[in-house]
Write an enzyme that holds these catalytic residues in place. Sequence first.
Site, mmCIF file in Angstrom:
data_model
loop_
_atom_site.group_PDB
_atom_site.id
_atom_site.type_symbol
_atom_site.label_atom_id
_atom_site.label_comp_id
_atom_site.label_asym_id
_atom_site.label_seq_id
_atom_site.Cartn_x
_atom_site.Cartn_y
_atom_site.Cartn_z
ATOM 1 N N LEU A 1 32.159 42.630 22.138
ATOM 2 C CA LEU A 1 32.892 42.925 24.082
ATOM 3 C C LEU A 1 34.285 43.334 24.625
ATOM 4 C CD1 LEU A 1 32.244 41.999 26.706
ATOM 5 C CD2 LEU A 1 33.798 40.141 26.828
ATOM 6 N N TRP B 1 52.662 39.324 43.892
ATOM 7 C CA TRP B 1 54.021 39.326 43.818
ATOM 8 C C TRP B 1 54.134 38.445 44.908
ATOM 9 C CZ3 TRP B 1 56.175 39.603 39.343
ATOM 10 C CH2 TRP B 1 55.734 40.446 38.395
ATOM 11 N N ARG C 1 32.902 38.802 42.696
ATOM 12 C CA ARG C 1 33.534 37.582 42.684
ATOM 13 C C ARG C 1 33.274 36.182 43.474
ATOM 14 N NH1 ARG C 1 38.600 39.784 47.591
ATOM 15 N NH2 ARG C 1 39.378 37.416 47.095
ATOM 16 N N SER D 1 47.608 41.020 40.653
ATOM 17 C CA SER D 1 47.156 42.012 41.671
ATOM 18 C C SER D 1 48.768 42.062 41.880
ATOM 19 C CB SER D 1 46.427 41.889 42.844
ATOM 20 O OG SER D 1 47.091 40.754 43.279
ATOM 21 N N THR D 2 48.639 43.371 42.164
ATOM 22 C CA THR D 2 49.921 43.737 42.797
ATOM 23 C C THR D 2 50.500 43.695 43.417
ATOM 24 O OG1 THR D 2 48.278 46.116 43.581
ATOM 25 C CG2 THR D 2 49.900 46.390 41.883
ATOM 26 N N ARG E 1 42.417 26.688 46.383
ATOM 27 C CA ARG E 1 41.658 25.792 46.866
ATOM 28 C C ARG E 1 40.572 25.043 45.831
ATOM 29 N NH1 ARG E 1 38.231 30.739 49.679
ATOM 30 N NH2 ARG E 1 39.753 31.290 47.608
ATOM 31 N N GLU F 1 27.026 47.195 42.267
ATOM 32 C CA GLU F 1 26.694 46.359 42.691
ATOM 33 C C GLU F 1 27.357 44.920 43.104
ATOM 34 O OE1 GLU F 1 23.737 45.682 44.419
ATOM 35 O OE2 GLU F 1 23.004 48.274 43.674
ATOM 36 N N LEU G 1 36.785 42.899 48.411
ATOM 37 C CA LEU G 1 37.891 43.914 47.767
ATOM 38 C C LEU G 1 39.118 43.783 46.603
ATOM 39 C CD1 LEU G 1 35.343 45.271 45.066
ATOM 40 C CD2 LEU G 1 35.856 47.316 46.644
ATOM 41 N N SER G 2 39.417 43.427 47.654
ATOM 42 C CA SER G 2 40.809 42.868 47.542
ATOM 43 C C SER G 2 41.557 44.447 46.176
ATOM 44 C CB SER G 2 40.968 41.254 46.957
ATOM 45 O OG SER G 2 40.267 41.104 47.971
ATOM 46 N N ASP H 1 38.631 33.771 42.054
ATOM 47 C CA ASP H 1 39.283 33.434 43.124
ATOM 48 C C ASP H 1 39.119 32.103 43.308
ATOM 49 O OD1 ASP H 1 40.545 34.185 45.823
ATOM 50 O OD2 ASP H 1 39.177 34.726 46.720
ATOM 51 N N HIS I 1 44.873 27.002 37.715
ATOM 52 C CA HIS I 1 44.494 28.282 37.285
ATOM 53 C C HIS I 1 43.886 27.558 35.945
ATOM 54 C CE1 HIS I 1 46.071 30.374 40.841
ATOM 55 N NE2 HIS I 1 47.272 29.734 40.730
HETATM 56 C C1 FPP Z 1 42.367 33.542 42.286
HETATM 57 O O1 FPP Z 1 42.574 32.134 42.674
HETATM 58 C C2 FPP Z 1 42.949 33.448 40.677
HETATM 59 C C3 FPP Z 1 44.281 34.325 40.594
HETATM 60 C C4 FPP Z 1 45.732 34.926 40.940
HETATM 61 C C5 FPP Z 1 44.383 33.984 38.738
HETATM 62 C C6 FPP Z 1 44.119 34.186 37.839
HETATM 63 C C7 FPP Z 1 44.328 33.187 36.852
HETATM 64 C C8 FPP Z 1 43.401 32.516 36.151
HETATM 65 C C9 FPP Z 1 41.892 32.805 36.296
HETATM 66 C C10 FPP Z 1 43.637 31.872 34.943
HETATM 67 C C11 FPP Z 1 43.612 32.268 33.495
HETATM 68 C C12 FPP Z 1 43.944 33.881 33.394
HETATM 69 C C13 FPP Z 1 45.052 34.801 32.700
HETATM 70 C C14 FPP Z 1 44.127 35.460 32.673
HETATM 71 C C15 FPP Z 1 45.751 33.680 32.927
HETATM 72 P P1 FPP Z 1 43.911 32.145 43.794
HETATM 73 O O2 FPP Z 1 44.824 31.391 42.865
HETATM 74 O O3 FPP Z 1 43.427 33.481 45.020
HETATM 75 O O4 FPP Z 1 42.850 30.586 44.631
HETATM 76 P P2 FPP Z 1 42.964 30.422 46.572
HETATM 77 O O5 FPP Z 1 41.963 32.143 46.953
HETATM 78 O O6 FPP Z 1 41.698 29.181 46.330
HETATM 79 O O7 FPP Z 1 44.229 30.759 47.276
#
Ligand code: FPP
Length: 263
Positions: free
Chosen positions: A147, A85, A204, A81-82, A40, A223, A211-212, A36, A53
């Site tokens: 892994l 979208w 997280r 996540s679902t 931000r 844990e 847990l979202s 997460d 990202h």
């Molecule tokens: C959450 O941050 C992150 C995601 C929803 C996407 C996770 C993607 C990557 C780590 C990129 C590389 C990996 C793959 C598999 C493509 P957020 O967008 O919710 O950030 P925020 O909470 O600050 O808005």
Amino acid sequence: MLEMKREIIPPFANPDIIPPELREKSVPAHVAIIMDGNGRWANSRGLPRTEGHKVGELALLDTVAGAIEAGVKYLSVYAFSTENWRRSPAEVRFLMGYSRDVLRARCDQLNEWNVRVRWSGRRPRLWKSVIAELERAQELTSQNTGLTLVMNLNYGGRAEITDAAQRLAMDVAQGNLNPERIRESTFGRYLYLPDVPDVDLLIRTSGEQRLSNYLLWQCAYAEMYFATLAWPDFGRFPLWEILTEYSGRQRRFGGAREEIEKS
Ligand code: FPP
């Protein structure tokens, strides 16, 4: 951008970078991560969310390398996540395209690291090109013994439980399963990846403490560790610090032990 130049150091490549001395039994077999804070992280630097990202991809590879070095067997990552979208069409498009490109670009590298890639999530709505890359990665790495990296893409814990319940109900309706004999272990066999063990440690990033909808069944006794770092700043070192903290935790799985303090 400076952060984009971050080097990927393969596992065990640098003898000066070694995992902490964790006793083997205290290393969690299954670590799950809610990656997460990408958006931000980027916005706070005056960048569009998508840049977060992109740096998140490097954080993911560094974390995979660190997990291998520490002896973690399963690493699950919440990539989409679902519920994701609901984001803007532009961000959804970016995340779909980026997931496809990351899988395509990093598959050989993960294969060289002896990583077995697996996908866990729902097929409907997911881009066909993403499914194709996931299946190609699964196929290419299926014999790897290191892994297991579970990519949770178009994944939701409630969706998984609902899908499992539907398939179980169909088996009951078709007379293949006696409802009186349904146990927790029976239900577990209907989950997306029934052979992957429960989560031992859920991490997280970015300070949120929820847990979202992630791995709801599998996290029953996990844990939890909530890191303040945003995902793009994460990697092997923060992971090892958390593993060290985890090794000192006492897990009781609902049991109890006598701990009378002497006065
Ligand atoms: C959450 O941050 C992150 C995601 C929803 C996407 C996770 C993607 C990557 C780590 C990129 C590389 C990996 C793959 C598999 C493509 P957020 O967008 O919710 O950030 P925020 O909470 O600050 O808005």
